[in-house]
Design a protein around this motif. Structure first.
Motif, PDB file in Angstrom:
ATOM      1  N   GLY A 167     -35.271 -25.295 -44.730  1.00 13.40           N
ATOM      2  CA  GLY A 167     -35.669 -25.468 -43.337  1.00 13.40           C
ATOM      3  C   GLY A 167     -34.539 -25.363 -42.350  1.00 13.40           C
ATOM      4  O   GLY A 167     -34.757 -25.121 -41.179  1.00 13.40           O
ATOM      5  N   GLU A 168     -33.335 -25.496 -42.823  1.00 13.53           N
ATOM      6  CA  GLU A 168     -32.229 -25.470 -41.855  1.00 13.53           C
ATOM      7  C   GLU A 168     -31.951 -24.065 -41.345  1.00 13.53           C
ATOM      8  O   GLU A 168     -31.267 -23.888 -40.352  1.00 13.53           O
ATOM      9  N   ILE A 169     -32.506 -23.081 -42.024  1.00 15.92           N
ATOM     10  CA  ILE A 169     -32.321 -21.717 -41.514  1.00 15.92           C
ATOM     11  C   ILE A 169     -33.449 -21.447 -40.542  1.00 15.92           C
ATOM     12  O   ILE A 169     -34.460 -20.857 -40.874  1.00 15.92           O
ATOM     13  N   ASN A 170     -33.300 -21.932 -39.332  1.00 18.80           N
ATOM     14  CA  ASN A 170     -34.387 -21.801 -38.369  1.00 18.80           C
ATOM     15  C   ASN A 170     -33.896 -21.111 -37.114  1.00 18.80           C
ATOM     16  O   ASN A 170     -34.338 -21.413 -36.017  1.00 18.80           O
ATOM     17  N   PHE A 171     -32.983 -20.190 -37.284  1.00 20.17           N
ATOM     18  CA  PHE A 171     -32.384 -19.573 -36.106  1.00 20.17           C
ATOM     19  C   PHE A 171     -33.367 -18.716 -35.350  1.00 20.17           C
ATOM     20  O   PHE A 171     -33.210 -18.467 -34.177  1.00 20.17           O
ATOM     21  N   LEU A 172     -34.372 -18.248 -36.058  1.00 19.77           N
ATOM     22  CA  LEU A 172     -35.303 -17.351 -35.394  1.00 19.77           C
ATOM     23  C   LEU A 172     -36.551 -18.068 -34.910  1.00 19.77           C
ATOM     24  O   LEU A 172     -37.514 -17.437 -34.510  1.00 19.77           O
ATOM     25  N   LEU A 232     -39.861  -8.326 -35.012  1.00 17.81           N
ATOM     26  CA  LEU A 232     -39.722  -8.501 -36.452  1.00 17.81           C
ATOM     27  C   LEU A 232     -40.610  -7.506 -37.171  1.00 17.81           C
ATOM     28  O   LEU A 232     -41.743  -7.293 -36.782  1.00 17.81           O
ATOM     29  N   LEU A 233     -40.080  -6.934 -38.209  1.00 24.56           N
ATOM     30  CA  LEU A 233     -40.829  -5.919 -38.936  1.00 24.56           C
ATOM     31  C   LEU A 233     -40.848  -6.273 -40.413  1.00 24.56           C
ATOM     32  O   LEU A 233     -39.810  -6.401 -41.034  1.00 24.56           O
ATOM     33  N   ASN A 234     -42.027  -6.401 -40.946  1.00 24.76           N
ATOM     34  CA  ASN A 234     -42.164  -6.710 -42.361  1.00 24.76           C
ATOM     35  C   ASN A 234     -43.030  -5.630 -42.993  1.00 24.76           C
ATOM     36  O   ASN A 234     -44.248  -5.707 -42.996  1.00 24.76           O
ATOM     37  N   LEU A 235     -42.370  -4.599 -43.532  1.00 20.82           N
ATOM     38  CA  LEU A 235     -43.123  -3.521 -44.148  1.00 20.82           C
ATOM     39  C   LEU A 235     -43.493  -3.880 -45.573  1.00 20.82           C
ATOM     40  O   LEU A 235     -42.744  -4.569 -46.261  1.00 20.82           O
TER      41      LEU A 235
END
Lengths: 638, 359
Positions: free
Chosen positions: A580-585, A596-599
């Motif tokens: 959870g600490e990686i919430n920069f976005l 954001l692109l999720n192919l």
């Protein structure tokens, strides 16, 4: 190559310059994978242009060079705003094209416009011919007409109309005026009809073409009308359960272009008939606006609550749709089998309504279920092929069969398909593939493919000494499941992420990859990241073996990963599970500068593939069209 | 099967290549006769002196028949096998189609086991079986008419295979122009036929022959070409890259054509194809269609090994290992065209043909 083709780079996100769009020309840009193969089949038909007259031209054919007929343009100009291709004004079948080159675009557009899988919700699927305004109405733009949703049932009509336009088009110039006048009249009629047919979507103008019925049967019409498939039947079922002429069988053979989601009006129309209410994602990448993208998680609660209220929907299909939506079911084979089993249930519970024939009604029903499934998650190619097979079998039912006989036949057909094309095919693939594994090999695989897993397990059972490198990637991290299963059986494995693939490739002797589909030019269409692994392997001179059942082969040709793909949930990229600490976005979804692109899929060129292992044996990538050709008609569809 | 044949050279030496050496070595005529007799005698060592009775109880042995054919150096082994199998059908006393097919299968297996390293033999037998038994015309009610139809197809296949060389020679004439220089590797009878025909058509060309160690095939080939008054130059194997500048095209035969479109041929072919490819010289392969095999090697080691002892002329200490493989695999991207009796094809067509035949 194509002077009119604008570069793909998106310099200003606000202005769409992708594909064939030429500023000011108001020609919609549709870069799709569908057109290429259609286009390729066009040239031969052109030859038929003159001799056979009405029946010779396919509506999607590139019309012969036209002479600009200015008087026609003003008619269109008023109705269609320049520079946009909104479908609101349904241009008459003949889309004016200023030049032969633009006619290509039109033709292309037409194909793209077909209401593909999502047809059910998009009555018109229709490709509107926006470009009409700036181009003189010389050519026939049957394309747009073709894509009309069958809601009008006038596929024939449309086709006929197209035919006529084509035919007349080939006539000498002086007749054009007459034709233009006729067109103006038709256009007016169409507009009136379109207004009357609110739900029908765009097709109205096409249907109004009274010329229709006569030429409906032309063989060439079959091509454009080929979109029939789901869309047609779906629309038909919703609208009128219209009668399909037998030529539909022929049309079924041609793959349909998919719906383009950048067209607002069509999207609107599709929404009206959607069962699954989804809100479109807000921040979308320009390059991929032709693909559908919805806010993830908006549909599920709504659907769940509706479970007991959806009368027309069969619960088995509903269940499968929910499983797709939530991501419980993934993988080409699993999705296809689940869908076919659901359809088996449907057929079992089916009873022909009074005054309807089983063939048509059942086809329409299946079509509507397919549209629902598409709304949950776009169809994979394997599912598309299976649906074609099923519809083919339904259409081929002898008329003398009673209902129970027909249902039993279909039931066993589906069983046979699953058994022969998937289960037995996998066994054959495993048998061939294990001959390529020697003692001491280091095998690399990417993601999680059911076929590759079976191969590795079987080779291990045979006692071969080898070790496996599993390459994985975010956001799905499917490799972990494969890793767990392999280690559970005692195979020594190495696990790594995509960023280390070039680091580890030097010790690899063989690469085994799965595929969602293999296209006619040998391109492998598989989960995103496969192309990267294949290219690195090729650079290290490691042979790449692709394992794919033959029922997943498709006659389409795709040159890149952009024109046809699937967009996943963009939030999956911005979040890292368990950290959870990686919430920069967080909260950046609303930012205008960030998309954001999720192919989900990508296309691997055939140069990087050494061999394709199918149930027809081990073949080079160049032999895929041979197999599609030889067995597509007879065997793949039984 | 009572007359199952063992490979005359049981320690994994390829009989195929031994035989070819015997046929094509630079020998005197009486040595040749002796060698032929020796070759002809090998199977007899294992067989009883008289023709073996087959399982079906007839005094006919496919191996015997095969060897009768094979003793002519000009005849390809696979063609001999095909002819022998056709004879099996002719002499068969089976009364049902299944029985006949079983007999054929047994005969084909015994032929194949005679030398498992020979690709053209295996491929030829397999293709024959497919070609003959897949015909839907076999739906005759009368077994005899079906059998005669089978014999017809078998004979036809044999004829085609026998004539394949002439067809290939005719097809390749267009590619040999006056003043060209052709590099040839290995002693392929098909390539020799091609060059013979070109010489007979009064074309002016010269040939570079690689020495072709350890079989010294180049010496034999240059002998033959000199008889035809074709200017020949012998190169040692290492001089290929050196002379590649002057070469206009490379002509090789094939022991087998694999499904990817690549070929399996005498050791050194891959090397020459690589050099030619890097210097943009076309590589043409002359191969009969019965050599199309359902193999798909991924690399050099992915094939059944075929070993051939090499005589260096001086004794080699036992600690030194020698690479004795007799053949290599050339991938399709280094080949330009295949000349076959089915026409002039690109390498990707091989799989096309195989799919159509096998499936």
């Amino acid at each position: 190559m194509d002077p009119r083709r604008a570069p793909r780079t998106v310099s200003d996100p606000k202005v769409r310059q992708v594909g064939f769009f030429a500023p000011g020309a108001a020609i919609p840009d549709r870069s799709q994978s569908g057109p290429p193969d259609h286009i390729s089949s066009l040239p031969p038909t052109i030859a038929d242009l003159s001799p056979s007259g009405a029946n010779s031209l396919s509506p999607v054919m590139i019309p012969p060079p036209r002479h600009a007929s200015a008087p026609l343009s003003p008619l269109r100009r008023d109705t269609v705003p320049v520079g946009s291709y909104n479908a609101s004004d349904f241009m008459p079948a003949t889309s004016p094209t200023a030049a032969t080159s633009s006619s290509d675009d039109v033709a292309w557009v037409g194909r793209g416009g077909r209401a593909g899988a999502a047809s059910s919700s998009f009555p018109g699927g229709g490709f509107d011919m926006p470009a009409a305004s700036s181009v003189p109405a010389s050519g026939l733009t049957t394309v747009s007409v073709v894509n009309l949703p069958p809601g009008l049932s006038e596929k024939a009509g449309v086709a006929a109309e197209l035919q006529n336009d084509r035919t007349t088009h080939s006539k000498p110039l002086k007749e054009k005026m007459t034709k233009a006048e006729r067109r103006a009249l038709q256009e007016a009629q169409r507009a009136a009809k379109a207004a009357a047919k609110a739900e029908g979507g765009k097709a109205p103008p096409a249907s109004s073409g009274a010329v229709s019925s006569a030429n409906a049967k032309s063989a060439k019409a079959a091509k454009p009308s080929s979109q029939k498939n789901d869309n047609v039947t779906v629309a038909a079922s919703e609208k009128k359960g219209s009668d399909r002429p037998p030529e539909k069988d022929r049309k079924k053979d041609v793959p349909q272009p998919r719906m383009q989601y950048d067209d607002k009006s069509r999207v609107e129309k599709a929404k009206k008939r959607a069962v699954v209410k989804q809100t479109e994602a807000r921040n979308r990448v320009e390059l991929f606006r032709h693909l559908p993208q919805y806010e993830h998680g908006t549909q599920l609660p709504d659907l769940e609550s509706k479970f007991f209220q959806l009368d027309p929907m069969h619960p088995a299909v509903y269940k499968v749709g929910l499983q797709y939506l939530s991501g419980d079911l993934c993988g080409g084979n699993a999705r296809c089998i689940a869908m076919l089993l659901a359809f088996q249930e449907v057929i079992k519970d089916y009873s022909t309504p009074p005054e309807k024939t089983l063939v048509r009604d059942l086809t329409a029903k299946i079509g509507s279920y397919v549209s629902f499934l598409i709304e949950c998650r776009p169809l994979s190619i394997s599912m598309g092929n299976a649906i074609r097979f099923l519809k083919n079998r339904i259409a081929k039912l002898p008329l003398t069969f009673s209902e129970s006989e027909a249902k039993a036949t279909l039931h066993s057909d589906i069983d046979r398909f699953i058994n022969e094309k998937i289960i037995l095919a996998d066994k054959v693939i495993v048998k061939h593939a294990v001959t390529k594994i020697r003692d001491g090999d280091v095998l690399l695989t990417y993601g999680s493919s059911s076929a590759v897993e079976m191969i590795l397990l079987h080779a291990h059972e045979l006692g071969k000494q080898f070790r496996v490198v599993v390459v994985d990637s975010r956001p799905k991290l499917e490799g972990k499941l494969l890793l767990r299963r392999l280690v559970g059986k005692g195979i020594s494995c190495t696990y790594t992420h995509m960023n280390a693939v070039s680091y580890i490739m030097h010790e690899v002797t063989r690469v085994f990859l799965g595929a969602s589909s293999v296209l006619s030019n040998g391109t492998v269409y598989s989960s995103v990241g496969t192309a990267c692994v294949a290219m690195v392997a090729h650079a290290f001179h490691v042979p790449v073996l692709v394992c794919c059942e033959a029922y997943k082969f498709h006659e389409r040709v795709q040159l890149d990963s952009i024109c046809s793909n699937e967009l996943g949930d963009p939030d999956a990229i911005s979040k890292v599970g368990g950290r959870g600490e990686i919430n920069f976005l967080d909260g950046c979804a609303n930012s205008e500068n960030l998309q954001l692109l999720n192919l989900i899929y990508d296309a691997t060129p055939s140069d990087y593939v050494s061999m394709i292992i199918t149930d027809y044996g081990m073949v080079p990538p160049t032999s895929v069209p041979v197999i599609v050709r030889e067995y597509g008609r007879e065997h793949l569809w039984i | 099967m009572a007359d199952t044949l063992q490979n005359p050279n049981p320690n994994n030496i390829s009989a195929y290549y031994q035989t070819r050496a015997a046929h094509h070595g630079v020998v005197t005529s009486d040595w040749l006769a002796q060698a032929q007799a020796a070759v002809g005698r090998h199977p007899d060592d294992v067989l009883p002196p008289e023709p073996e009775v087959k399982v079906a109880g007839k005094p006919f042995s496919v191996i015997h028949e095969f060897n009768n054919w094979r003793n002519q150096p000009d005849l390809a082994e696979a063609v001999a096998a095909i002819r022998a199998l056709a004879a099996v059908i002719r002499n068969s006393e089976a009364t049902t189609m299944m029985e006949l097919e079983i007999e054929l299968k047994k005969a084909s297996d015994s032929l194949k086991s005679w030398d498992t390293t020979s690709i053209s033999l295996t491929a030829g037998c397999d293709l024959f079986m497919r070609y003959v038994t897949r015909t839907s015309a076999l739906e005759y009610e009368d077994f005899n008419s079906a059998k005669s139809r089978l014999i017809e197809r078998a004979e036809k296949f044999g004829e085609i295979s026998y004539k394949a060389r002439r067809i290939i020679a005719m097809l390749s004439q267009d590619f040999i122009f006056d003043g060209c220089t052709i590099l040839v590797h290995g002693f392929s009878r098909v390539v020799l036929e091609v060059l013979k025909t070109a010489a007979q058509n009064k074309k002016l060309f010269r040939v570079f022959c690689t020495e072709g160690r350890p079989d010294r095939t180049g010496l034999r080939l240059s002998n033959e070409l000199a008889k035809l008054d074709v200017p020949v130059k012998l190169l040692i194997d290492s001089a290929v890259a050196y002379s590649m500048d002057e070469v206009d095209m490379v002509f090789v035969g094939a022991d087998g054509v694999v499904e990817s479109g690549g070929i399996i041929n005498m050791m050194g072919t891959y090397q020459i194809a690589l050099v030619a490819h890097s210097m943009d010289k076309p590589v043409y392969v002359a191969a009969e269609s019965y050599k199309f095999a359902r193999l798909y090697p991924l690399d050099q080691k992915d094939m059944a090994p075929a070993l051939r002892p090499i005589d260096f002329g001086v004794p080699i200490p036992s600690k030194v290992e020698v690479e004795t493989s007799a053949r290599d695999y050339t991938p399709p991207q280094y080949l330009t065209l295949l000349f076959t009796d089915l026409g002039v094809l690109t390498p990707s067509v091989v799989s096309d043909e195989l799919i159509q035949l096998y499936l």
